[in-house]
Design a protein around this motif. Structure first.
Motif, PDB file in Angstrom:
ATOM      1  N   TRP A  36       0.855  -1.188   0.000  1.00  0.00           N
ATOM      2  CA  TRP A  36       0.000   0.000   0.000  1.00  0.00           C
ATOM      3  C   TRP A  36       0.891   1.238   0.000  1.00  0.00           C
ATOM      4  CZ3 TRP A  36      -5.201  -0.115  -0.607  1.00  0.00           C
ATOM      5  CH2 TRP A  36      -5.864  -1.301  -0.351  1.00  0.00           C
ATOM      6  N   ARG A  38       0.428   5.775  -0.389  1.00  0.00           N
ATOM      7  CA  ARG A  38      -0.563   6.840  -0.281  1.00  0.00           C
ATOM      8  C   ARG A  38       0.021   8.136  -0.817  1.00  0.00           C
ATOM      9  NH1 ARG A  38      -0.859   7.625   6.356  1.00  0.00           N
ATOM     10  NH2 ARG A  38       1.221   8.578   6.621  1.00  0.00           N
ATOM     11  N   ARG A  45       3.954  10.473  -3.657  1.00  0.00           N
ATOM     12  CA  ARG A  45       3.389   9.200  -3.218  1.00  0.00           C
ATOM     13  C   ARG A  45       4.397   8.520  -2.307  1.00  0.00           C
ATOM     14  NH1 ARG A  45       0.440   5.382  -7.575  1.00  0.00           N
ATOM     15  NH2 ARG A  45      -0.414   7.472  -7.971  1.00  0.00           N
ATOM     16  N   ASP A  90      -3.148  11.338   8.043  1.00  0.00           N
ATOM     17  CA  ASP A  90      -3.318  10.107   7.256  1.00  0.00           C
ATOM     18  C   ASP A  90      -4.206  10.331   6.032  1.00  0.00           C
ATOM     19  OD1 ASP A  90      -3.549   8.338  10.363  1.00  0.00           O
ATOM     20  OD2 ASP A  90      -1.817   8.392   9.004  1.00  0.00           O
ATOM     21  N   TYR A  94      -5.161   6.247  -1.173  1.00  0.00           N
ATOM     22  CA  TYR A  94      -4.399   5.033  -0.895  1.00  0.00           C
ATOM     23  C   TYR A  94      -4.444   4.109  -2.110  1.00  0.00           C
ATOM     24  CZ  TYR A  94      -3.836   6.302   3.983  1.00  0.00           C
ATOM     25  OH  TYR A  94      -3.468   6.935   5.156  1.00  0.00           O
ATOM     26  N   GLY A 120      -6.783   3.616  -6.702  1.00  0.00           N
ATOM     27  CA  GLY A 120      -6.767   4.429  -5.501  1.00  0.00           C
ATOM     28  C   GLY A 120      -8.131   4.571  -4.849  1.00  0.00           C
TER      29      GLY A 120
END
Length: 127
Positions: A36, A38, A45, A90, A94, A120
């Motif tokens: 993963w 993000r 990224r 956060d 993702y 995503g």
């Protein structure tokens, strides 16, 4: 061509939890590892977590270690990310990604080895 479908994103309050899913479809799925990443607005990224598809070994970014859990269901060809104790920082899109098998494997795989990506899913943490 492998195709990934991500789901599970949404808008939550700080401290809440989410579970993201990434289902693989298409040609026979074969992967050395999945991960993963993000990307927040205006930022590069970044790596979040990765898992070895056969052994289950995992690796996390320091920023999420202890709060996020990566897992997989080999039978369903599905990757998961459990996000807990979410913080506003956060907030990001993702992405799941996979590393195809190759003669010489590296653990953890460098970002350049992730060669198939999902579209995503947005995670927003805001009160």
């Amino acid at each position: 061509q492998v195709h990934f479908v991500e789901s599970g994103g949404g808008t939550v309050d700080p401290g809440a939890s989410l579970r993201l899913s990434c289902a693989a479809s298409g040609r026979t799925f074969s992967s050395y590892a999945m991960g993963w990443f993000r990307q927040a607005p205006g930022k590069e990224r970044e790596f979040v977590a990765t898992i070895n598809w056969s052994s289950g070994n995992t690796k996390y970014a320091d920023s999420v270690n202890g709060r996020f859990t990566i897992s997989r269901d080999n039978a369903k060809n599905t990757l998961y990310l459990r996000l807990s104790s979410l913080k506003p920082e956060d907030t990001a899109v993702y992405y799941c990604a996979s590393v195809a098998p190759r003669p010489l494997q590296v653990w953890p795989p460098p970002r350049a080895h992730f060669d198939s990506w999902g579209q995503g899913t947005q995670v927003t943490v805001s009160s």
